[in-house]
Design a protein around this motif. Structure first.
Motif, short mmCIF file in Angstrom:
data_model
loop_
_atom_site.label_atom_id
_atom_site.label_comp_id
_atom_site.label_asym_id
_atom_site.label_seq_id
_atom_site.Cartn_x
_atom_site.Cartn_y
_atom_site.Cartn_z
N PHE A 391 -60.37 -56.13 -44.45
CA PHE A 391 -60.62 -54.72 -44.16
C PHE A 391 -60.08 -54.30 -42.79
O PHE A 391 -60.43 -53.24 -42.28
CB PHE A 391 -62.11 -54.42 -44.25
N GLN A 392 -59.25 -55.17 -42.18
CA GLN A 392 -58.65 -54.83 -40.90
C GLN A 392 -57.46 -53.89 -41.12
O GLN A 392 -56.63 -54.12 -42.00
CB GLN A 392 -58.17 -56.08 -40.17
N THR A 393 -57.38 -52.84 -40.29
CA THR A 393 -56.26 -51.92 -40.37
C THR A 393 -54.97 -52.65 -40.04
O THR A 393 -54.93 -53.49 -39.15
CB THR A 393 -56.46 -50.75 -39.39
N PHE A 394 -53.91 -52.32 -40.77
CA PHE A 394 -52.55 -52.88 -40.64
C PHE A 394 -52.41 -54.23 -41.33
O PHE A 394 -51.29 -54.71 -41.47
CB PHE A 394 -52.12 -53.03 -39.17
N PHE A 395 -53.51 -54.88 -41.73
CA PHE A 395 -53.36 -56.20 -42.35
C PHE A 395 -52.93 -56.05 -43.80
O PHE A 395 -53.56 -55.34 -44.58
CB PHE A 395 -54.66 -56.99 -42.29
N THR A 396 -51.86 -56.75 -44.16
CA THR A 396 -51.39 -56.75 -45.53
C THR A 396 -50.64 -58.05 -45.80
O THR A 396 -50.02 -58.61 -44.90
CB THR A 396 -50.46 -55.54 -45.83
N THR A 397 -50.75 -58.53 -47.04
CA THR A 397 -50.01 -59.73 -47.44
C THR A 397 -48.78 -59.35 -48.24
O THR A 397 -48.03 -60.23 -48.66
CB THR A 397 -50.91 -60.64 -48.29
N LYS A 398 -48.57 -58.05 -48.43
CA LYS A 398 -47.42 -57.60 -49.21
C LYS A 398 -46.15 -57.60 -48.35
O LYS A 398 -46.23 -57.49 -47.12
CB LYS A 398 -47.67 -56.19 -49.76
N GLY A 401 -42.46 -52.95 -46.42
CA GLY A 401 -42.06 -51.80 -47.21
C GLY A 401 -42.92 -51.59 -48.45
O GLY A 401 -42.87 -50.54 -49.08
N LYS A 402 -43.73 -52.60 -48.84
CA LYS A 402 -44.57 -52.48 -50.03
C LYS A 402 -46.05 -52.34 -49.70
O LYS A 402 -46.83 -51.96 -50.55
CB LYS A 402 -44.36 -53.69 -50.94
N GLY A 403 -46.42 -52.67 -48.48
CA GLY A 403 -47.82 -52.56 -48.08
C GLY A 403 -47.95 -51.99 -46.69
O GLY A 403 -47.16 -52.32 -45.80
N THR A 404 -48.93 -51.09 -46.50
CA THR A 404 -49.14 -50.46 -45.20
C THR A 404 -50.32 -51.06 -44.45
O THR A 404 -50.42 -50.91 -43.23
CB THR A 404 -49.40 -48.95 -45.36
N GLY A 405 -51.23 -51.74 -45.17
CA GLY A 405 -52.43 -52.26 -44.52
C GLY A 405 -53.49 -51.20 -44.32
O GLY A 405 -54.43 -51.39 -43.55
N PHE A 406 -53.35 -50.05 -45.04
CA PHE A 406 -54.33 -48.96 -44.89
C PHE A 406 -55.24 -48.82 -46.11
O PHE A 406 -56.33 -48.27 -46.00
CB PHE A 406 -53.60 -47.62 -44.69
N GLY A 407 -54.80 -49.31 -47.28
CA GLY A 407 -55.53 -49.07 -48.53
C GLY A 407 -56.98 -49.50 -48.48
O GLY A 407 -57.89 -48.69 -48.71
N LEU A 408 -57.23 -50.77 -48.18
CA LEU A 408 -58.60 -51.28 -48.18
C LEU A 408 -59.44 -50.75 -47.02
O LEU A 408 -60.61 -50.41 -47.21
CB LEU A 408 -58.59 -52.81 -48.19
N PRO A 409 -58.88 -50.67 -45.78
CA PRO A 409 -59.68 -50.09 -44.70
C PRO A 409 -60.12 -48.66 -44.98
O PRO A 409 -61.26 -48.28 -44.72
CB PRO A 409 -58.75 -50.16 -43.48
N ILE A 410 -59.21 -47.84 -45.53
CA ILE A 410 -59.57 -46.45 -45.86
C ILE A 410 -60.58 -46.43 -46.99
O ILE A 410 -61.54 -45.64 -46.97
CB ILE A 410 -58.31 -45.65 -46.21
N SER A 411 -60.40 -47.30 -47.98
CA SER A 411 -61.36 -47.37 -49.09
C SER A 411 -62.74 -47.74 -48.57
O SER A 411 -63.75 -47.17 -48.99
CB SER A 411 -60.90 -48.40 -50.13
#
Length: 454
Positions: A391-398, A401-411
């Motif tokens: 749930f950390q902002t900017f964190f993504t394993t994608k 260009g395919k992941g921003t790291g915002f989806g789960l933190p915003i959710s």
């Protein structure tokens, strides 16, 4: 034998230490550490000379036959030696005779301790020990000292860095939210423009079906009245393949009717999803919200992903429908991504990508009614290391260009802050992941027995 050595990476004075090189995870190894030690059998005058020659030295490691026994701090040494007759009593005597008077409880920390944690440990000590240096354990029987003033300055620098990163994160999140709001408004506008012609087509199809049925009846009546058909009529019927037209036209009209109904559902789902700037909560059916999101993602789900729905009887909820749709969109889209990634890697041909959606009525510890929505996939799962950062902002394993790291933190923010709910997850690497959205039910909501949502 008295030694005073400085480790190679700490060859500059602490007063000129570059704190700008510190990061959030910096450990004590990044600081200027003092490596000064003496055997406790040496006379006290050697310690006094050492402190005189090195004014910034916070203390000296004390050893007995090469084994660590304690630490003599500058502050406590000078305090004791400034007393009447102290110099005459101790200067020529072994250090161990003095140490019994000045020894205190030591704070010993490993070299890989984070600076912030070490500073917190230092500040928790009794006030009389607040400015005593910390003993840093470098390895087996290897110790150094870190000056508390330098430690607190380093902590302050890290705090500033943290604040700056939080400001950047909040700004980036605001920008992302604004983008989503703008996108929502655009989608709402497009959906509105599409909805009018779709309503026209959908409404006119019913008339068209009635018109066709009337024409078929009229044609049957003509055939009965005319009796024998002329050659011209027979040729025309054969040319247009009247028999096939009469058989195929009902199927064609039915297909158009179903297509227009599906378009209407998609447009309504887009309009609900586009309500990103909801000003107030609206009463909604949680199942309609989920189904609408699935409808938008239908094209991606057609890639061989099986969706299993297990819906309980749920009362209507007061929610920000657009924002909640975004939560389900993020969770379902992530599940699709990991399933497609596993599908590319999976050697087992019997494995089938699957998403299970389960809704249940549950009770909190206080007995309050709540709704649980579980989205379960049988994908790759999440490693234990990544679970702590999910749930950390900017964190993504994608990939880039395919992941921003915002989806789960915003959710997480939408569920917890906007709806006073909970967003939980559990995952096993290689097996799959389960996300659970828990939402409160207003006390005024009807009992589910009064409204079924299956």
């Amino acid at each position: 034998m008295l030694t005073l050595t400085m480790t190679p990476h700490l060859s500059v004075p602490s007063t000129h230490f570059d704190f700008k090189t510190l990061t959030l995870d910096s450990t004590l190894s990044a600081l200027f550490l003092y490596d000064a030690e003496i055997e406790d059998t040496h006379p006290v005058i050697e310690v006094a000379g050492l402190f005189d020659n090195y004014p910034i030295l916070p203390g000296i490691i004390l050893k007995h036959q090469g084994k660590f026994v304690g630490m003599v701090s500058r502050r406590r040494f000078l305090e004791r030696m400034s007393r009447p007759y102290a110099r005459e009593l101790f200067l020529q005597r072994p250090i161990q005779s003095l140490y019994g008077f000045i020894q205190t409880e030591l704070a010993i920390v490993p070299i890989d301790t984070c600076i912030v944690k070490a500073a917190q440990l230092s500040l928790k000590r009794p006030h009389e020990l607040l400015y005593e240096p910390l003993v840093v354990e470098m390895g087996e029987e290897a110790y150094c000292l870190v000056d508390v003033h330098q430690l607190l300055v380093a902590q302050s620098q890290i705090h500033k860095l943290t604040s700056r990163l939080l400001d950047q994160s909040n700004y980036a999140q605001q920008v992302q939210t604004e983008k989503m709001v703008s996108l929502g408004r655009m989608v709402a506008g497009v959906a509105h423009e599409i909805r009018n012609p779709i309503n026209s087509v959908s409404g006119n199809i019913d008339f068209l079906i009635n018109y066709f049925n009337g024409l078929v009846q009229l044609l049957d009546c003509y055939n009965q009245e005319l009796g024998e058909k002329s050659e011209q009529i027979k040729e025309l019927e054969e040319e247009i393949d009247l028999e096939f037209v009469l058989e195929d036209m009902p199927r064609l009209l039915k297909s158009m009717q179903l297509g227009s109904q599906r378009l209407t559902q998609i447009v309504n789902s887009l309009r609900n999803f586009a309500r990103m700037d909801d000003r107030k909560k609206q009463v909604m059916d949680i199942h309609e919200c989920i189904d609408g999101t699935l409808l938008i993602l239908d094209n991606r789900l057609k890639q061989g992903i099986r969706v299993l729905k297990d819906y309980d009887q749920i009362p209507l909820l007061e929610c920000y429908s657009g924002q909640l749709s975004q939560v389900f969109m993020n969770l379902l889209a992530n599940a699709i991504d990991v399933l497609m990634e596993k599908k590319e890697k999976e050697a087992d041909k019997d494995w089938e990508p699957q998403i299970q959606i389960v809704t249940r009525l549950v009770n909190s510890v206080q007995g309050e009614r709540r709704v649980s929505v579980k989205i379960i996939d049988n994908g790759l799962g999440i490693s234990e290391e990544n679970q702590t950062k999910l749930f950390q902002t900017f964190f993504t394993t994608k990939p880039l260009g395919k992941g921003t790291g915002f989806g789960l933190p915003i959710s997480y923010q939408i569920v917890t802050e906007k709806h006073q709910g909970e967003l939980k997850f559990k995952s096993q690497e290689g097996v799959g992941t389960e996300f659970e959205v828990i939402l409160p039910i207003p006390a005024s909501a009807p009992h589910p027995d009064l409204k079924g949502n299956n």
